[in-house]
Design a protein around this motif. Sequence first.
Motif, short mmCIF file in Angstrom:
data_model
loop_
_atom_site.label_atom_id
_atom_site.label_comp_id
_atom_site.label_asym_id
_atom_site.label_seq_id
_atom_site.Cartn_x
_atom_site.Cartn_y
_atom_site.Cartn_z
N THR A 1 -20.82 -55.70 -43.68
CA THR A 1 -21.43 -56.11 -45.49
C THR A 1 -20.19 -55.20 -45.58
O THR A 1 -19.74 -53.58 -44.94
CB THR A 1 -22.59 -54.88 -45.40
N PRO A 2 -19.43 -54.65 -46.80
CA PRO A 2 -18.59 -53.41 -47.57
C PRO A 2 -19.26 -51.79 -47.83
O PRO A 2 -20.47 -52.17 -48.10
CB PRO A 2 -17.82 -53.67 -48.89
N ALA A 3 -18.33 -51.32 -47.46
CA ALA A 3 -19.10 -49.33 -47.44
C ALA A 3 -17.64 -48.45 -47.30
O ALA A 3 -17.00 -49.01 -47.22
CB ALA A 3 -19.51 -48.88 -45.97
N PHE B 1 -19.84 -49.24 -37.78
CA PHE B 1 -20.74 -50.57 -37.90
C PHE B 1 -21.30 -51.17 -39.34
O PHE B 1 -21.54 -52.71 -38.89
CB PHE B 1 -22.58 -50.42 -37.15
N ILE B 2 -21.13 -50.68 -39.73
CA ILE B 2 -21.96 -51.47 -40.96
C ILE B 2 -20.68 -53.00 -42.00
O ILE B 2 -21.08 -53.72 -42.06
CB ILE B 2 -21.82 -50.70 -42.38
N ASP C 1 -25.49 -55.92 -51.21
CA ASP C 1 -24.02 -55.82 -50.75
C ASP C 1 -23.13 -55.28 -50.34
O ASP C 1 -22.00 -55.55 -50.36
CB ASP C 1 -23.41 -57.18 -52.36
N GLY C 2 -23.33 -53.89 -50.87
CA GLY C 2 -22.00 -52.59 -50.46
C GLY C 2 -23.33 -51.55 -50.26
O GLY C 2 -23.76 -50.87 -51.38
N PHE C 3 -22.48 -50.60 -49.85
CA PHE C 3 -22.49 -49.10 -50.03
C PHE C 3 -21.90 -47.95 -51.00
O PHE C 3 -20.78 -48.24 -49.67
CB PHE C 3 -23.10 -48.72 -48.09
N LEU C 4 -22.06 -47.08 -51.14
CA LEU C 4 -21.44 -45.88 -51.82
C LEU C 4 -22.27 -44.72 -50.50
O LEU C 4 -23.24 -44.61 -50.29
CB LEU C 4 -21.68 -45.68 -52.86
N LEU C 5 -21.17 -44.48 -49.75
CA LEU C 5 -21.33 -43.23 -48.58
C LEU C 5 -21.10 -41.75 -48.95
O LEU C 5 -20.08 -41.95 -49.88
CB LEU C 5 -21.15 -43.59 -47.33
#
Lengths: 364, 335
Positions: free
Chosen positions: A216-218, A209-210, A190-194
């Motif tokens: 999708t949140p990032a 692009f995410i 559901d989401g990324f910690l980058l």
Amino acid sequence: MSLKVLEQFKNPELCKKLLDCLNKEIEKEIRFMEVCGTHTVAIFRSGLHSVLPEKVIHLSGPGCPVCVTHESEVNAFLDLAGKDGVIIATFGDLIKVPGKKGHCLKNAQADGARVEIIYSPFDALEIARKNPNDTVVFLGVGFETTAPAIAATVMMAKEQKIDNFKVLSFHKLVPPALDVLISDPETMIDGFLLPGHVSTVIGIHPYDFIGAKYGTPAVVTGFEPVDILQALLQMVRSMKEEHPKVINQYQRGVSEYGNPKAVEVMYQVFESSDALWRGIGLIPNSGLEFSDKYESFDAKKVFDLKIGECPSLPGCKCGDVLKGKMTPEKCPLFGKACTPASPVGPCMVSTEGSCAAYFKYKVD
Amino acid sequence: MSSDKVLLDYGSGGRASQRLISELFIKHFANPELERLNDAAAFNIDGKISMSTDSFTVDPIFFPGGDIGSLAVHGTVNDVAMLGAIPKYLTCAYIIEEGFPMADLEKVVISMSEAVKDAGVAIVTGDTKVVPKGAIDKIFINTTGVGQIVADPMPSGDRATVGDAVLISGTMGDHGLTVLGTRGGISLESNVMSDSAALNHLLVKLVQEIPDVHVFRDPTRGGLATTLNEITTASNVCCELEESSIPVKPEVVGGCSILGLDPLYLANEGKFLCILPQKYAEQALEIMRADKHGKDACQIGNITDANPGKVILVTPLGGRRLLNMLEGEQLPRIC
Ligand code: SF4
């Protein structure tokens, strides 16, 4: 950054407030993945894992460079380590990674291979300078974070005509791997910690692009508990948008466009190429090969190494763990046949691997 | 000595060896038992004896706050004292690489003799070998120590009991970071110094004034984390630590964060853990804080029955995580 400033990002009261907000604002379960191994370790080491709201489900991603180094790549550097006149120079993390038949650089060293652990690629160049009759091969494993410094070292070697310095470039690029992960319907992220480290080099836009393509949140984030909690809160808030923009939580370390100079150096020496990722397979344009101008430093060419698919380790679920389909404890080998003392897969070897983090830090 | 470098002859057992022994070792370690030059040392010790041996191979051999000579004394004296004993006698064996500078050897021997005086022990017998160049890295020293156990009951790693307090005599990681930070390839610009020191006088004071110390241990290689894991396994209890109360110098925190190391796994050579019934904790801390080797002493946790065999760290956020045993050496990370 002074330690005093860093201290604020560990502040327990601030963390408590952020946790309260997170608890209030979270509506449905979210499965977030932290892409970077340093985040995985930070989440466990700080004890965050044990205090996150129940609705927050934590998955570890493919962001430990050691873990995603493909079996065939490990075998390639093990083969090189046995050769006469070759000195392998490497960062410490790689020396226990098992390749074929569980062999690793540490064993190779005991068998007489010359392996030097170094702290910066420039040290490898120094070793080459001091050993003109040998070939020093630096193992170029890592992401966008370390690639520019390695590229700069290659440029320096060229300038100074240190011809016995070579690099085995097994670099990986983070954004293309994320594209593969999100498009896999089984991962349900559901989401990324980058990773903040990677963005200090590439900035935040390679991740546009995410949100734009997948909705999708990032959030690009730092490595202290306050950073991570704030990023999760930002993630929860941005889930409500249709095409969320990538958020830069780590503004003290990352500028929007990163470090263009570092990127330029990286792309003078290397160019993007397809790469094999352990547990994931071939990902187009997710690696770095030498550009023609610098090919004389390419250990792959000089030693005519063939890198290709090879059978993965029986029983190891690293692929599923890296893709967030499975938590390490669900792997049948976890803590039994596979421990940090006798690791089966690289996720248990690297200090930043998810399996090692679960084994090392999780209470029950 | 006639040469400024250690030659193979000096380990031959002939005249050259004798010259090295009398002009260097006996001169600095002077005591009647050693001067007798017998094949063995004779001495009296009454009652129960504590004995320990250790080999020292540190790189670099000279580091801020100490060197291999003083370390070889402190390490063994401390190990002997951890059973609640008064260390009395040491043996010392030197293995030296051919070509080792004589001036450095003398520096090491002088530093060792000062450490011995400070600890109040005597080197009563020893051995010197010289090996061909390349056979070892510069110099190795082995010391064995014996002492008289005065504590009754004797502190021991398997005596940690639910309800005990866990005390530490000072900051963690100073020695480990100093040695790593001075090694080739890394240049940490910081003021951090090894804590290498003989702790026997303070340890003896503690066992003489406190009726029952359950455990003394020095968190050397593997650091606090590994040592506590050994204790919880041997005693089958759980140790719960409050992370924020574990003292670590800011410069050590800084150096560790640069290198990706954890100070709780770094070696200490002048600190000890003391585990004893909570009711004696304050009294023990007072004794420790009155001594220069214990001025930063504090309580860092308790022994409980929560997860037997495990060490749990309660983080400043209130989170709980394992503090596991170190697997191999700590290695600086890739990124
Ligand atoms: S526990 Fe070991 S075998 Fe299982 S996924 Fe992790 S590294 Fe691979």
